[in-house]
Design a protein around this motif. Structure first.
Motif, PDB file in Angstrom:
ATOM      1  N   ILE A  43       0.860  -1.187   0.000  1.00  0.00           N
ATOM      2  CA  ILE A  43       0.000   0.000   0.000  1.00  0.00           C
ATOM      3  C   ILE A  43       0.886   1.223   0.000  1.00  0.00           C
ATOM      4  O   ILE A  43       1.837   1.308   0.780  1.00  0.00           O
ATOM      5  CB  ILE A  43      -0.938   0.001   1.224  1.00  0.00           C
ATOM      6  N   GLU A  44       0.587   2.144  -0.893  1.00  0.00           N
ATOM      7  CA  GLU A  44       1.294   3.420  -0.959  1.00  0.00           C
ATOM      8  C   GLU A  44       0.271   4.535  -0.807  1.00  0.00           C
ATOM      9  O   GLU A  44      -0.817   4.464  -1.370  1.00  0.00           O
ATOM     10  CB  GLU A  44       2.008   3.574  -2.304  1.00  0.00           C
ATOM     11  N   TYR A  45       0.647   5.560  -0.046  1.00  0.00           N
ATOM     12  CA  TYR A  45      -0.262   6.687   0.135  1.00  0.00           C
ATOM     13  C   TYR A  45       0.470   8.004  -0.057  1.00  0.00           C
ATOM     14  O   TYR A  45       1.704   8.093   0.117  1.00  0.00           O
ATOM     15  CB  TYR A  45      -0.941   6.643   1.511  1.00  0.00           C
ATOM     16  N   SER A  46      -0.303   9.005  -0.417  1.00  0.00           N
ATOM     17  CA  SER A  46       0.194  10.376  -0.522  1.00  0.00           C
ATOM     18  C   SER A  46      -0.836  11.273   0.147  1.00  0.00           C
ATOM     19  O   SER A  46      -1.949  11.436  -0.360  1.00  0.00           O
ATOM     20  CB  SER A  46       0.386  10.759  -1.986  1.00  0.00           C
ATOM     21  N   LEU A  47      -0.470  11.803   1.293  1.00  0.00           N
ATOM     22  CA  LEU A  47      -1.347  12.669   2.079  1.00  0.00           C
ATOM     23  C   LEU A  47      -0.904  14.110   1.903  1.00  0.00           C
ATOM     24  O   LEU A  47       0.269  14.432   2.096  1.00  0.00           O
ATOM     25  CB  LEU A  47      -1.282  12.272   3.557  1.00  0.00           C
ATOM     26  N   THR A  48      -1.831  14.961   1.510  1.00  0.00           N
ATOM     27  CA  THR A  48      -1.562  16.386   1.367  1.00  0.00           C
ATOM     28  C   THR A  48      -2.396  17.141   2.382  1.00  0.00           C
ATOM     29  O   THR A  48      -3.610  16.922   2.481  1.00  0.00           O
ATOM     30  CB  THR A  48      -1.905  16.881  -0.057  1.00  0.00           C
ATOM     31  N   ILE A  49      -1.748  17.995   3.128  1.00  0.00           N
ATOM     32  CA  ILE A  49      -2.424  18.806   4.139  1.00  0.00           C
ATOM     33  C   ILE A  49      -2.312  20.266   3.730  1.00  0.00           C
ATOM     34  O   ILE A  49      -1.207  20.770   3.513  1.00  0.00           O
ATOM     35  CB  ILE A  49      -1.812  18.591   5.535  1.00  0.00           C
ATOM     36  N   TYR A  50      -3.444  20.926   3.627  1.00  0.00           N
ATOM     37  CA  TYR A  50      -3.490  22.345   3.269  1.00  0.00           C
ATOM     38  C   TYR A  50      -3.421  23.158   4.550  1.00  0.00           C
ATOM     39  O   TYR A  50      -4.356  23.156   5.351  1.00  0.00           O
ATOM     40  CB  TYR A  50      -4.756  22.647   2.468  1.00  0.00           C
ATOM     41  N   SER A  51      -2.280  23.823   4.740  1.00  0.00           N
ATOM     42  CA  SER A  51      -2.051  24.545   5.986  1.00  0.00           C
ATOM     43  C   SER A  51      -0.962  25.597   5.807  1.00  0.00           C
ATOM     44  O   SER A  51      -0.005  25.395   5.055  1.00  0.00           O
ATOM     45  CB  SER A  51      -1.625  23.565   7.088  1.00  0.00           C
ATOM     46  N   ASP A  52      -1.137  26.688   6.518  1.00  0.00           N
ATOM     47  CA  ASP A  52      -0.100  27.726   6.594  1.00  0.00           C
ATOM     48  C   ASP A  52       0.558  27.734   7.971  1.00  0.00           C
ATOM     49  O   ASP A  52       1.325  28.637   8.286  1.00  0.00           O
ATOM     50  CB  ASP A  52      -0.712  29.106   6.318  1.00  0.00           C
ATOM     51  N   ASP A  53       0.254  26.753   8.789  1.00  0.00           N
ATOM     52  CA  ASP A  53       0.699  26.714  10.180  1.00  0.00           C
ATOM     53  C   ASP A  53       2.134  26.206  10.277  1.00  0.00           C
ATOM     54  O   ASP A  53       2.435  25.067   9.889  1.00  0.00           O
ATOM     55  CB  ASP A  53      -0.236  25.819  10.985  1.00  0.00           C
ATOM     56  N   ASP A  54       3.020  27.040  10.808  1.00  0.00           N
ATOM     57  CA  ASP A  54       4.424  26.662  10.984  1.00  0.00           C
ATOM     58  C   ASP A  54       4.611  25.560  12.028  1.00  0.00           C
ATOM     59  O   ASP A  54       5.656  24.913  12.067  1.00  0.00           O
ATOM     60  CB  ASP A  54       5.259  27.876  11.385  1.00  0.00           C
ATOM     61  N   LYS A  55       3.608  25.356  12.872  1.00  0.00           N
ATOM     62  CA  LYS A  55       3.715  24.330  13.917  1.00  0.00           C
ATOM     63  C   LYS A  55       3.444  22.923  13.391  1.00  0.00           C
ATOM     64  O   LYS A  55       3.631  21.953  14.115  1.00  0.00           O
ATOM     65  CB  LYS A  55       2.744  24.645  15.064  1.00  0.00           C
ATOM     66  N   LEU A  56       3.024  22.809  12.160  1.00  0.00           N
ATOM     67  CA  LEU A  56       2.736  21.494  11.588  1.00  0.00           C
ATOM     68  C   LEU A  56       4.049  20.780  11.262  1.00  0.00           C
ATOM     69  O   LEU A  56       4.765  21.141  10.336  1.00  0.00           O
ATOM     70  CB  LEU A  56       1.864  21.618  10.335  1.00  0.00           C
TER      71      LEU A  56
END
Length: 135
Positions: A87-100
């Motif tokens: 299983i291969e995944y690609s997770l994209t998170i839309y964020s401008d948060d530097d703490k991520l």
């Protein structure tokens, strides 16, 4: 924790999973092979649901904000015996948060994801997490 679902089907027709107040139709016949998810796709959907639930969970614990996520999951099916092999995944998170901290988030998902850890016992999992600025 214990979990329970119900499912039903009629002969020569498709089937439905009954979970709480939701009904999820899935294909068991050739006539819906192109329109309804099959069991393998539902399996991957469960894997994806686990990951996305943990993004939400860890956003609170790790104190980061995001507006949305997208996740693509691909798997290789072997024939003998029939099983998922990779299983291969690609997770994209839309964020401008530097703490991520995506490395820590990935580590937490891999360590605490119930479905993730169950699947990991039977096949290899690899993937990436990236962030994209909010649009």
């Amino acid at each position: 924790m214990d979990y329970q679902i119900k499912a039903s089907s009629m002969a020569h027709d498709d089937a439905t999973i009954h979970i709480k107040e939701s009904n999820i139709d899935f294909g068991t016949t050739p006539k819906t092979a192109d329109s309804l998810p099959n069991p393998a796709e539902l399996f991957l959907g469960s894997f994806a649901a686990c990951m996305l639930k943990n993004v939400e969970r860890f956003s609170t614990m790790m104190r980061f904000s995001y507006t949305k996520t997208t996740l693509e999951v691909k798997a290789t099916r072997l024939e003998n015996p029939p099983r998922m092999d990779n299983i291969e995944y690609s997770l994209t998170i839309y964020s401008d948060d530097d703490k991520l901290n995506t490395a820590l988030l990935k580590k937490n998902i891999e360590k605490f994801g119930t479905i993730y850890n169950t699947v990991k016992l039977s096949c290899s999992i690899s993937g990436t997490i990236k962030t994209v600025p909010n649009v």
